[in-house]
Design a protein around this motif. Sequence first.
Motif, PDB file in Angstrom:
ATOM      1  N   SER A 284     116.054  88.719 149.675  1.00  0.00           N
ATOM      2  CA  SER A 284     115.422  87.924 150.848  1.00  0.00           C
ATOM      3  C   SER A 284     114.690  87.432 151.361  1.00  0.00           C
ATOM      4  O   SER A 284     114.486  86.732 150.421  1.00  0.00           O
TER       5      SER A 284
ATOM      6  N   ARG B 150     108.277  79.564 149.105  1.00  0.00           N
ATOM      7  CA  ARG B 150     109.053  81.353 148.879  1.00  0.00           C
ATOM      8  C   ARG B 150     106.748  81.508 148.756  1.00  0.00           C
ATOM      9  O   ARG B 150     106.474  82.750 149.068  1.00  0.00           O
ATOM     10  N   LYS B 151     106.052  80.927 148.398  1.00  0.00           N
ATOM     11  CA  LYS B 151     105.078  81.075 148.302  1.00  0.00           C
ATOM     12  C   LYS B 151     104.135  80.843 149.727  1.00  0.00           C
ATOM     13  O   LYS B 151     103.962  80.261 150.445  1.00  0.00           O
TER      14      LYS B 151
ATOM     15  N   GLU C 147     100.754  80.709 150.780  1.00  0.00           N
ATOM     16  CA  GLU C 147     100.366  79.978 150.560  1.00  0.00           C
ATOM     17  C   GLU C 147     100.386  78.404 151.296  1.00  0.00           C
ATOM     18  O   GLU C 147      99.744  77.267 152.226  1.00  0.00           O
TER      19      GLU C 147
ATOM     20  N   ASN D 223      98.614  72.449 144.332  1.00  0.00           N
ATOM     21  CA  ASN D 223      97.316  74.021 143.594  1.00  0.00           C
ATOM     22  C   ASN D 223      97.971  74.687 142.649  1.00  0.00           C
ATOM     23  O   ASN D 223      97.874  75.487 142.289  1.00  0.00           O
TER      24      ASN D 223
ATOM     25  N   GLN E 108     106.473  81.986 130.067  1.00  0.00           N
ATOM     26  CA  GLN E 108     105.628  81.477 130.308  1.00  0.00           C
ATOM     27  C   GLN E 108     106.417  80.953 132.094  1.00  0.00           C
ATOM     28  O   GLN E 108     106.307  80.616 132.716  1.00  0.00           O
TER      29      GLN E 108
ATOM     30  N   ALA F 234      98.594  89.474 134.194  1.00  0.00           N
ATOM     31  CA  ALA F 234     100.147  88.381 134.505  1.00  0.00           C
ATOM     32  C   ALA F 234      98.659  86.916 135.005  1.00  0.00           C
ATOM     33  O   ALA F 234      99.277  86.125 134.804  1.00  0.00           O
TER      34      ALA F 234
ATOM     35  N   ARG G   1      98.752  85.342 131.817  1.00  0.00           N
ATOM     36  CA  ARG G   1     100.425  84.611 131.546  1.00  0.00           C
ATOM     37  C   ARG G   1     100.405  83.390 132.152  1.00  0.00           C
ATOM     38  O   ARG G   1     101.215  82.377 132.571  1.00  0.00           O
ATOM     39  N   LYS G   2      99.108  82.811 133.261  1.00  0.00           N
ATOM     40  CA  LYS G   2      99.797  81.429 133.729  1.00  0.00           C
ATOM     41  C   LYS G   2      99.316  80.550 133.593  1.00  0.00           C
ATOM     42  O   LYS G   2      97.991  80.756 132.613  1.00  0.00           O
ATOM     43  N   ARG G   3      99.530  79.357 132.949  1.00  0.00           N
ATOM     44  CA  ARG G   3      98.766  78.057 132.162  1.00  0.00           C
ATOM     45  C   ARG G   3      98.074  77.288 132.177  1.00  0.00           C
ATOM     46  O   ARG G   3      97.401  77.260 131.345  1.00  0.00           O
TER      47      ARG G   3
ATOM     48  N   ASN H  44      92.516  78.881 142.337  1.00  0.00           N
ATOM     49  CA  ASN H  44      93.417  77.946 142.966  1.00  0.00           C
ATOM     50  C   ASN H  44      94.716  78.528 142.280  1.00  0.00           C
ATOM     51  O   ASN H  44      95.669  77.922 143.540  1.00  0.00           O
ATOM     52  N   VAL H  45      94.528  79.949 141.757  1.00  0.00           N
ATOM     53  CA  VAL H  45      96.138  79.887 140.948  1.00  0.00           C
ATOM     54  C   VAL H  45      97.103  80.596 141.991  1.00  0.00           C
ATOM     55  O   VAL H  45      98.051  80.899 142.299  1.00  0.00           O
TER      56      VAL H  45
ATOM     57  N   GLY I 143      95.658  80.473 144.734  1.00  0.00           N
ATOM     58  CA  GLY I 143      95.476  80.253 146.887  1.00  0.00           C
ATOM     59  C   GLY I 143      93.686  81.025 147.277  1.00  0.00           C
ATOM     60  O   GLY I 143      93.121  81.521 145.595  1.00  0.00           O
TER      61      GLY I 143
ATOM     62  N   ALA J   8      96.476  91.618 146.231  1.00  0.00           N
ATOM     63  CA  ALA J   8      96.409  91.077 147.716  1.00  0.00           C
ATOM     64  C   ALA J   8      97.623  91.181 148.227  1.00  0.00           C
ATOM     65  O   ALA J   8      98.303  91.298 149.244  1.00  0.00           O
ATOM     66  N   HIS J   9      98.052  89.517 147.636  1.00  0.00           N
ATOM     67  CA  HIS J   9      98.914  89.566 147.683  1.00  0.00           C
ATOM     68  C   HIS J   9     100.282  89.873 147.421  1.00  0.00           C
ATOM     69  O   HIS J   9     101.326  90.297 148.303  1.00  0.00           O
TER      70      HIS J   9
ATOM     71  N   VAL K 226     104.506  89.564 156.292  1.00  0.00           N
ATOM     72  CA  VAL K 226     105.075  89.046 155.046  1.00  0.00           C
ATOM     73  C   VAL K 226     105.908  90.608 154.145  1.00  0.00           C
ATOM     74  O   VAL K 226     105.648  92.075 154.588  1.00  0.00           O
ATOM     75  N   ASP K 227     107.075  90.466 153.679  1.00  0.00           N
ATOM     76  CA  ASP K 227     107.824  91.385 153.013  1.00  0.00           C
ATOM     77  C   ASP K 227     107.716  91.174 151.848  1.00  0.00           C
ATOM     78  O   ASP K 227     107.045  90.272 151.398  1.00  0.00           O
TER      79      ASP K 227
ATOM     80  N   SER L 205     109.842  90.162 150.279  1.00  0.00           N
ATOM     81  CA  SER L 205     110.399  89.072 149.007  1.00  0.00           C
ATOM     82  C   SER L 205     109.272  87.984 148.952  1.00  0.00           C
ATOM     83  O   SER L 205     109.289  87.023 147.693  1.00  0.00           O
ATOM     84  N   GLN L 206     108.075  88.356 149.069  1.00  0.00           N
ATOM     85  CA  GLN L 206     107.262  88.010 148.528  1.00  0.00           C
ATOM     86  C   GLN L 206     106.287  88.016 147.563  1.00  0.00           C
ATOM     87  O   GLN L 206     105.522  87.272 147.367  1.00  0.00           O
TER      88      GLN L 206
ATOM     89  N   GLU M 131     107.212  87.337 144.211  1.00  0.00           N
ATOM     90  CA  GLU M 131     107.558  86.849 143.285  1.00  0.00           C
ATOM     91  C   GLU M 131     105.846  86.210 143.297  1.00  0.00           C
ATOM     92  O   GLU M 131     105.751  85.245 144.205  1.00  0.00           O
ATOM     93  N   LEU M 132     105.365  86.141 142.780  1.00  0.00           N
ATOM     94  CA  LEU M 132     104.179  85.027 142.532  1.00  0.00           C
ATOM     95  C   LEU M 132     103.299  85.001 141.020  1.00  0.00           C
ATOM     96  O   LEU M 132     103.485  85.913 140.371  1.00  0.00           O
TER      97      LEU M 132
ATOM     98  N   LEU N 227      95.235  86.968 154.152  1.00  0.00           N
ATOM     99  CA  LEU N 227      96.962  86.281 153.406  1.00  0.00           C
ATOM    100  C   LEU N 227      96.299  84.905 153.616  1.00  0.00           C
ATOM    101  O   LEU N 227      97.112  84.131 152.892  1.00  0.00           O
TER     102      LEU N 227
END
Lengths: 177, 177, 177, 177
Positions: free
Chosen positions: A4, A55-56, A58, A105, A174, B52, B55-57, B105-106, B108, B159-160, B170-171, B173-174, B176-177, C92
């Motif tokens: 969606s 889709r982000k 920010e 970023n 990752q 989570a 898990r971010k590089r 910043n990862v 936002g 929050a996201h 935002v619904d 589908s957002q 995915e972070l 957000l």
Amino acid sequence: MVESTSKLEKAAMKRLLERDVTLEEIAELVYDLQLPYLDNLTMELCLDNVKAVLRKREVQNAVLTGIELDVLTEEGKLTSPLQEIIHNDEGLFGIDEVLALSIVNVYGSIGLTNFGYLDKLKPKVINRLDTHKDREDEVNTFLDDIVSAIAAAAASRIAHSQPEVDDKFVDESQLEL
Amino acid sequence: MVESTSKLEKAAMKRLLERDVTLEEIAELVYDLQLPYLDNLTMELCLDNVKAVLRKREVQNAVLTGIELDVLTEEGKLTSPLQEIIHNDEGLFGIDEVLALSIVNVYGSIGLTNFGYLDKLKPKVINRLDTHKDREDEVNTFLDDIVSAIAAAAASRIAHSQPEVDDKFVDESQLEL
Amino acid sequence: MVESTSKLEKAAMKRLLERDVTLEEIAELVYDLQLPYLDNLTMELCLDNVKAVLRKREVQNAVLTGIELDVLTEEGKLTSPLQEIIHNDEGLFGIDEVLALSIVNVYGSIGLTNFGYLDKLKPKVINRLDTHKDREDEVNTFLDDIVSAIAAAAASRIAHSQPEVDDKFVDESQLEL
Amino acid sequence: MVESTSKLEKAAMKRLLERDVTLEEIAELVYDLQLPYLDNLTMELCLDNVKAVLRKREVQNAVLTGIELDVLTEEGKLTSPLQEIIHNDEGLFGIDEVLALSIVNVYGSIGLTNFGYLDKLKPKVINRLDTHKDREDEVNTFLDDIVSAIAAAAASRIAHSQPEVDDKFVDESQLEL
């Protein structure tokens, strides 16, 4: 997978299209950036990554805000001196780069280099946006930076998802980006 | 879904544990930050979001680099004057904040506020890290900022993922972070 | 020293005054931030540093752009959904923090902490700006962050100019800020 | 005006020289960047601006920290996997760009473009630093980004000091940088 699309995502894509920028044109920039590093790169993969960037939240915020300021400037609705500064794309006005940085970023600092490169050399669609400015009625002060930033972010996303290419310390877990 | 853990992710978590920081302690900071906004907040959700973030590089890179510098300073292995600057946690040395910002910043810019708040008030584990510095042999110049930044990023991620709480545009589908 | 004032500097100060923010109110925030570190701090010194921050081009750009967006939102001149997002100060939406960061960064990353602290606790003038939002016709989504950022930057500038207080490695030649 | 040089400034310049980077080489990069915009540009002006960048505390911190990490990596003193990541200049390690950004930001976001351009095309001294990496014993993972960032910042400083070239809204009172 059914995907969606959020209201904000649709709004950001609609704004880009209204300003005559297609996602395919942005994907082309990504393709040129990443081709030296990936033999099996396809335009489809580039396009998928451009869509993922959009889709982000920010990114959507930066797209909506930047294009709004371009359009309001075209319509002469800002107050002086901001109206003239954005209209003339003054070299010392850096808020366009500030918004662009918030896009880059999202996939980390490795996108900075590609952003700067695109913003300096202005290939393809970026050049078109930049020279369109000569038409008295078109302002793309924010848009050219935004397009460069989306392309740079998508290139970073591809790099993160193909870690074996330049990095042997990351495995597939990752890939959640 | 089975989730493997990357080599870098394991390395970053191991480094935090070696410095006596548990993910649960970071999750506690997240809990306190987000409780005013979410009635049904659980420690489990906070812990999931801390994981989570790790898990971010970009986050792993900052954790590994910052803790390395703290440890090398403890061991007296840096050259002067950097050795003394980091050892004394000099107020005008901002590289610890620079690394922390790359973590925040990862998810936002909305995490900036929580980062600054934690870094100023130094609640719980952050205070422990800060006062440990009085022991002659312990240097946490980077670690306290890193822990604040991970907590702030995890709060942003929550929050996201709960946009209905503060945002009606935002619904799902957002997510995915 | 006679100090002329640039057109942009005057424009930024005028915009702040039009939004009922005085430089003295911002200086008060600086005073409260720095008093714990400087015995001989005066309101005059704080005010001088607020003025110095406003002489920076990057700061003027952020002030002019942020307040413009607040005012245009008040006047209902933005397109949907950006109009509603800024009007409601959606949690957000992070572009206000992005602009604020460009102000704080002018004196380095050490200002991040004070910015976050002010933005979270909203003392004095920041609280007034924030609660004014309840009046249907006033939008301060950008302004409260901008004021926090100017105060945080001015506090950083004072810290840089008094290095002996928290740093023994810098001599007076550093004072060029 | 007699200008003393702070301890930290000397330390940063000494570190650059130890790594075989001269201020003149950095000034050359600045010259090439700015020549298209300024007819009367001299190497002397470029060199003066490189020196002014190095008087900034934030810049000194980044130079000292980045070179320290390069040297410690050369000496094999970091722990795994950070040792291998920095030694191999892994593409997904972005902390070198993060430090570089803290240098560029000192003169505002307009330097981002020049930084990315230099970091991508690697002209002159940057290329030498980059190819030196082939010698088994030399690590310049941080240094090439730092040199690019100092040059980009110096170019921004020149742009800010010559506002009439690309900007008619600023008068000389802006020159305090």
